[in-house]
Design a protein around this motif. Structure first.
Motif, mmCIF file in Angstrom:
data_model
loop_
_atom_site.group_PDB
_atom_site.id
_atom_site.type_symbol
_atom_site.label_atom_id
_atom_site.label_comp_id
_atom_site.label_asym_id
_atom_site.label_seq_id
_atom_site.Cartn_x
_atom_site.Cartn_y
_atom_site.Cartn_z
ATOM 1 N N GLU A 7 94.785 38.731 121.753
ATOM 2 C CA GLU A 7 95.003 38.691 120.483
ATOM 3 C C GLU A 7 93.659 38.491 119.547
ATOM 4 O O GLU A 7 93.340 39.210 118.701
ATOM 5 N N LEU A 17 95.981 47.199 120.411
ATOM 6 C CA LEU A 17 96.620 47.108 121.591
ATOM 7 C C LEU A 17 97.550 48.222 122.195
ATOM 8 O O LEU A 17 98.572 48.516 121.362
ATOM 9 N N LYS A 22 99.734 40.166 124.046
ATOM 10 C CA LYS A 22 98.830 39.637 122.926
ATOM 11 C C LYS A 22 98.331 38.126 123.547
ATOM 12 O O LYS A 22 97.106 37.578 123.249
ATOM 13 N N ASN A 88 96.579 45.088 130.215
ATOM 14 C CA ASN A 88 96.458 45.165 128.812
ATOM 15 C C ASN A 88 95.104 46.235 128.590
ATOM 16 O O ASN A 88 94.337 46.079 129.381
#
Length: 470
Positions: A7, A17, A22, A88
């Motif tokens: 984040e 993203l 996050k 991610n």
């Protein structure tokens, strides 16, 4: 310990993203898919000849938990695998700027009082950084720049390594105006060090005065400017005397009166011994490397050590236990009795001068200098290469071997100065240099390799060592 989260990175970069969580933390960062450790965050960096962003899948397959990329179209990419593996993927506009912004963010997490020593100068940055780090590590857990990773990519990666360290020693390099300004805005030093102002990159900046101006950009990132300078350097000495801006200036030197001085210097083949004078106190110190430039590095480190509250004994121990970054005066004794000095990482007139002076300290041995081109000298190229030859003669070097287009000026000057032609050699190809050394070196020779990194003289040095194993 202050870790960034996914984040945080999205907010810092105004990124998107693509998949992921996050709240995941990002602790270790890398731009090399080959050296990734499981859980790392990979940052794709686009260079002149290669785009690391194209390897984002490689990075994830090699263990990265998070990748930060630019210029990748994910519209037609099947992301199910990465969603299932809880990876991610962050898409940003500019990964290089994101890297720098993340480093600035992380630096700020440690607060303005976190001690960060920034080291710059025309020559001696890396060895001075190593020496300062060795001294400070006697009292503090210390982070330092690895090798010479001192540019707008290397410095941010170093800052991102911060964990539970108590101090950081960061190297800053440049070859144009504005580069130190960027680096200091990221690192925000509490103490800055300028080792000297010489001729490195003079072809880009035009004059030594401009080099000084570019180096002084380091002050712009400091909330309360505090700087350590070499008082023996003519331009730094002049700047110090003319400075009326209230900057907190601390000095070291050998010839000019300074806060920390080296006295009774004795240069030996494998070390340097001197008395380090700080105020009314004198400390006897043995630097484990020969050369007057390492004495300067030592008293610079002592100055920083005193500013950081170290005792004289801690300073002495730190200097005497320091080790050099590879390819900087890297000395190897071979089984055939030859000593190799590999100082081939970089070269300017000042560093050539220092290395030749160190070579001259080897008494009763045949001293061989293998010299190549110095880069980024512009209109000063011929003049400074000819000056190098004068240092060769001044230091009574026995054999001179040159390779490189600009190195021809060294050879030409040698002929003008009457250097023994039987001991003067020029080769167009590095392989010919290697062959000559293999065929003609003998017991008790001391061979110095010195040139700008682009000449790749370290390849000759390493191959020669390979022929004559330690």
């Amino acid at each position: 310990m202050h870790n960034l989260t996914v984040e945080n990175i999205i907010e810092i970069s105004n990124g998107k993203l693509i998949v992921g969580n996050k709240k995941d933390e990002c602790q270790n960062f890398s731009k090399d898919t080959r050296s990734l450790i499981k859980g790392d965050t990979y940052i794709g960096i686009k260079g002149e000849n290669f785009d690391g962003n194209s390897l984002w899948e490689n990075a994830l397959e090699n263990g990265a938990k998070t990748v930060i990329v630019q210029g990748v179209n994910f519209d037609d990419v099947n992301l199910e695998k990465w969603i299932k593996e809880e990876k991610n993927i962050i898409l940003v506009e500019d990964t290089r700027k994101t890297l720098q912004d993340m480093a600035m963010y992380k630096r700020n997490l440690y607060g303005k009082d976190f001690p960060l020593i920034a080291v710059t100068g025309s020559v001696g940055k890396t060895s001075t950084k190593d020496m300062i780090s060795s001294v400070l590590s006697q009292k503090f857990k210390t982070l330092k720049t690895e090798g010479n990773h001192n540019n707008d990519i290397g410095l941010p990666f170093t800052i991102l390594k911060l964990r539970d360290e108590e101090v950081a020693v960061i190297e800053m390099g440049m070859n144009h105006f504005g580069e130190i300004r960027l680096l200091t805005s990221i690192a925000k030093p509490t103490i800055s060090v300028i080792t000297n102002i010489g001729t490195s990159h003079i072809g880009n900046l035009g004059s030594r005065e401009n080099i000084l101006k570019a180096k002084l950009e380091i002050l712009e990132g400091m909330e309360e400017p505090k700087i350590v300078i070499n008082e023996d350097n003519d331009l730094l000495n002049k700047w110090h005397k003319e400075n009326i801006s209230g900057i907190d200036i601390h000095t070291y030197g050998i010839e000019e009166k300074a806060e920390v001085m080296a006295k009774n210097i004795e240069l030996k083949e494998d070390c340097s011994v001197f008395d380090c004078v700080i105020g009314n106190e004198s400390i006897s110190i043995k630097v484990p490397v020969s050369g007057i430039h390492f004495v300067y590095n030592a008293i610079c480190a002592a100055t920083v050590g005193k500013l950081m509250g170290l005792s004289s004994e801690e300073i002495k121990k730190g200097i005497e236990s320091f080790s050099l970054t590879k390819k900087r005066m890297d000395i190897t004794d071979l089984k055939n009795g030859v000593k190799v000095i590999n100082d081939s990482y970089n070269a300017s007139f000042e560093s050539m001068q220092a290395s030749l002076k160190s070579l001259s300290e080897y008494k009763n041995k045949r001293k061989i200098a293998v010299l190549g081109d110095m880069f980024e000298l512009g209109e000063y190229t011929e003049e400074l290469h000819r000056k190098v030859c004068r240092e060769v003669v001044k230091n009574n070097i026995d054999v001179l071997i040159c390779c490189g287009e600009s190195a021809k000026y060294i050879v030409d000057e040698a002929k003008t100065l009457g250097f023994d032609c039987n001991n003067l050699y020029y080769f167009k190809d590095k392989d010919d240099v290697l062959k000559f050394l293999v065929d003609n070196s003998k017991k008790d020779d001391v061979i110095l390799f010195k040139a700008s990194n682009g000449m790749k003289f370290f390849e000759i040095a390493n191959s020669f060592i390979g022929y004559n194993l330690v």
